[in-house]
Design a protein around this motif. Structure first.
Motif, PDB file in Angstrom:
ATOM      1  N   ASP A 104       6.261  10.437  40.751  1.00 44.72           N
ATOM      2  CA  ASP A 104       6.872  11.350  41.722  1.00 44.72           C
ATOM      3  C   ASP A 104       5.826  11.738  42.766  1.00 44.72           C
ATOM      4  O   ASP A 104       4.820  12.394  42.462  1.00 44.72           O
ATOM      5  CB  ASP A 104       7.383  12.588  40.979  1.00 44.72           C
ATOM      6  CG  ASP A 104       8.155  13.553  41.869  1.00 44.72           C
ATOM      7  OD1 ASP A 104       8.060  13.444  43.100  1.00 44.72           O
ATOM      8  OD2 ASP A 104       8.860  14.425  41.313  1.00 44.72           O
ATOM      9  N   GLN A 106       5.901  13.950  44.997  1.00 41.44           N
ATOM     10  CA  GLN A 106       5.829  15.386  45.258  1.00 41.44           C
ATOM     11  C   GLN A 106       5.039  16.138  44.187  1.00 41.44           C
ATOM     12  O   GLN A 106       4.873  17.351  44.277  1.00 41.44           O
ATOM     13  CB  GLN A 106       7.243  15.971  45.348  1.00 41.44           C
ATOM     14  CG  GLN A 106       8.102  15.358  46.449  1.00 41.44           C
ATOM     15  CD  GLN A 106       7.466  15.502  47.811  1.00 41.44           C
ATOM     16  OE1 GLN A 106       7.112  16.611  48.223  1.00 41.44           O
ATOM     17  NE2 GLN A 106       7.302  14.390  48.516  1.00 41.44           N
ATOM     18  N   ARG A 153      10.981  23.298  37.651  1.00 39.99           N
ATOM     19  CA  ARG A 153      10.973  22.316  38.739  1.00 39.99           C
ATOM     20  C   ARG A 153       9.529  21.993  39.089  1.00 39.99           C
ATOM     21  O   ARG A 153       8.748  22.875  39.469  1.00 39.99           O
ATOM     22  CB  ARG A 153      11.726  22.884  39.941  1.00 39.99           C
ATOM     23  CG  ARG A 153      11.645  22.051  41.220  1.00 39.99           C
ATOM     24  CD  ARG A 153      12.642  20.924  41.223  1.00 39.99           C
ATOM     25  NE  ARG A 153      12.580  20.185  42.486  1.00 39.99           N
ATOM     26  CZ  ARG A 153      13.307  20.468  43.562  1.00 39.99           C
ATOM     27  NH1 ARG A 153      14.164  21.481  43.531  1.00 39.99           N
ATOM     28  NH2 ARG A 153      13.194  19.724  44.657  1.00 39.99           N
ATOM     29  N   ASP A 156       9.875  16.621  42.509  1.00 39.67           N
ATOM     30  CA  ASP A 156      11.279  16.253  42.495  1.00 39.67           C
ATOM     31  C   ASP A 156      11.736  15.904  41.082  1.00 39.67           C
ATOM     32  O   ASP A 156      12.641  15.078  40.895  1.00 39.67           O
ATOM     33  CB  ASP A 156      11.541  15.073  43.440  1.00 39.67           C
ATOM     34  CG  ASP A 156      11.615  15.517  44.894  1.00 39.67           C
ATOM     35  OD1 ASP A 156      11.911  16.711  45.126  1.00 39.67           O
ATOM     36  OD2 ASP A 156      11.376  14.679  45.784  1.00 39.67           O
ATOM     37  N   SER A 353      20.665  15.119  44.844  1.00 34.91           N
ATOM     38  CA  SER A 353      19.326  15.571  45.230  1.00 34.91           C
ATOM     39  C   SER A 353      18.710  16.417  44.130  1.00 34.91           C
ATOM     40  O   SER A 353      19.407  16.969  43.275  1.00 34.91           O
ATOM     41  CB  SER A 353      19.396  16.379  46.531  1.00 34.91           C
ATOM     42  OG  SER A 353      19.971  17.659  46.293  1.00 34.91           O
ATOM     43  N   ALA A 354      17.380  16.537  44.186  1.00 33.62           N
ATOM     44  CA  ALA A 354      16.671  17.370  43.207  1.00 33.62           C
ATOM     45  C   ALA A 354      17.079  18.831  43.346  1.00 33.62           C
ATOM     46  O   ALA A 354      17.202  19.549  42.346  1.00 33.62           O
ATOM     47  CB  ALA A 354      15.165  17.213  43.384  1.00 33.62           C
TER      48      ALA A 354
END
Length: 465
Positions: A104, A106, A153, A156, A353-354
């Protein structure tokens, strides 16, 4: 996808992998390239010497906590369940050694750490200086204790801090009991999937006859006997021809009576005779006929209270409840939310989407699977080619869910360490009308911990009643 394939997917996604590190562990190295074995790197499960979990608490040896990867752009990480021990678990991009390594983009090289907090007797997540932050139940945190059901979280990727899905043990019990000829009673809220489980009992039973389902609340009371047991020609006004009843139509198979709590009191002795003797008499007939149908009943009614009130017979309950299975609500098996959404809408994860995944995990789904079905069908009806299901669509369909999440994100965070209104405690108190005992049982924590939170926030349980 087919229902059997979907069930196998849900079961495989709940398989747990034990992850530990040495007691004197340091953060794993973060090399510039991804290791040859991506995803979770398992090692043998161990427990630190000389330290003990709080007996019986969530996260203890008796009730182990797991970190479920419910959404991730890293396909090799998606669907994993990592059993959390005492040793720290690091999350990052391209980690070597034990930990959660992801592709990921992000996620920072060393993004977060999950560790056991001995003072609090609970797991804690720490952000380790990440670029994009770590979020717990919608709020960015530096360090936060984790309650059962917390949504985390990281980049993502969306994680759920919870125990193993209760459906695993339930389906195992169903498989064992399905081969018998015992009656089955399924209990649970409306929309939890009781009919789906009834079909699983039928499919595993080996019976070759049909599965016949009927909602007892859908019939007119004066016609219910004819529907269940059949009628002869001319038995009543409008009976232009003879018709077999549901018991006869389910011969050799299974009869599923949904909402059995709505069965009129005057019909309950007749049902009891059909169960006891395997014989029914059609309305207007002189003779009884033999029937061979496995009976499965379901209800969201408190039958114990109905028996106490005199609206349901104790002897009927005893005969329909030889095997009893409690089907938990979706809020107690949230690892299934996204797989169900994808299955119902025939979507791929890339079409969600996440942000939407996080919002859907945080919602408590009061209508259970029906709510998930509504979201999936609405998106399929309104989406244009190439559109992803995003947080804007969730906001339009579930405005209350996004309002709660926005409130969580804007709530003050005491001393920069503990999330306040974003924790599951207020949500659980709201669901249980301020009952501390019920909220504590759902969250797997002590009542004293909830009272400490109430004092810290300066509120009383009256706010949630």
């Amino acid at each position: 996808m087919g229902s059997n394939r979907a069930r196998r997917m849900l079961l495989s996604r709940a398989e747990a992998v034990a992850i530990t590190m040495p007691s004197n562990s340091k953060p794993p190295a973060a090399p510039p390239t991804r290791p040859s074995q991506p995803g979770v790197a398992p090692t043998a499960p161990t427990t630190s010497k000389g330290k003990r979990f709080a007996t019986g608490s969530f996260g203890s040896l008796e009730d182990p906590a797991e970190l479920h990867v419910v959404y991730s752009v890293d396909s090799e990480l998606l669907g994993r369940a990592i059993r959390l021990e005492r040793e720290p678990l690091f999350v990052g991009r391209g980690l070597e050694g034990a930990g959660i390594s992801t592709t990921d983009s992000q996620v920072s090289r060393l993004h977060a750490r999950i560790r056991w907090d001995a003072d609090a007797q609970a797991h804690r997540v720490d952000d380790t200086g990440s670029s994009n932050g770590t979020f717990v139940n919608g709020s960015r945190v530096k360090s936060s204790l984790l309650l059962k059901g917390a949504v985390i979280r990281i980049g993502d990727s969306v994680f759920l801090y919870d125990s193993a899905s209760p459906m695993l043990a339930l389906r195992e019990r169903v498989r064992r009991g399905a081969k018998s000829e015992l009656t089955v009673l399924l209990l649970g809220e409306s929309g939890v999937g009781k009919e789906v489980l009834a079909r699983e009992v039928h499919e595993a039973s080996g019976r070759t006859g049909p599965f016949v389902a009927v909602n007892c609340g859908a019939f007119q009371p004066d016609l219910m006997a004819a529907e269940l047991f059949g009628h002869t020609k001319g038995a009543f006004s409008g009976a232009a021809s003879a018709r077999a009843g549901l018991f006869s139509r389910a011969a050799g198979g299974t009869l599923f009576l949904d909402e059995i709590g709505d069965l009129p009191l005057e019909l309950q002795p007749v049902l009891l005779r059909a169960i006891n003797d395997g014989r029914v008499r059609a309305v207007g007939a002189d003779k009884e006929t033999h029937v061979d149908a496995r009976l499965i009943c379901a209800t969201n009614v408190d039958l114990a209270a109905a028996i106490e009130a005199g609206t349901f017979r104790q002897d009927v309950f005893a005969r329909i409840a030889e095997l009893v299975f409690h089907v938990p609500p979706i809020r107690e098996r949230r690892t299934e939310i996204l797989p169900l959404l994808l299955e119902i809408g025939e979507l791929s994860q890339e079409q969600v989407s996440a942000d939407a995944a996080e919002a859907l995990l945080l919602w408590h789904w009061p209508t259970n699977v029906r709510g998930i079905r509504a979201i999936a069908r609405a998106f399929c009806a309104l989406a244009v080619p190439g559109e992803a299901l995003g947080s804007e669509f969730v906001a339009a369909q579930l405005p209350e869910a996004l309002r709660l999440i926005d409130e969580q994100k804007s709530a003050p965070t005491p001393r920069g360490s503990e999330p306040a209104w974003n924790a599951p405690i207020p949500a659980a108190l709201s669901r249980h009308a301020g009952s501390v005992a019920a909220a504590a049982k759902e969250l797997g924590i002590s009542r004293s911990r909830i009272y400490r939170w109430l004092r810290k926030m300066g509120v009383t349980v009256d706010r949630f009643r």
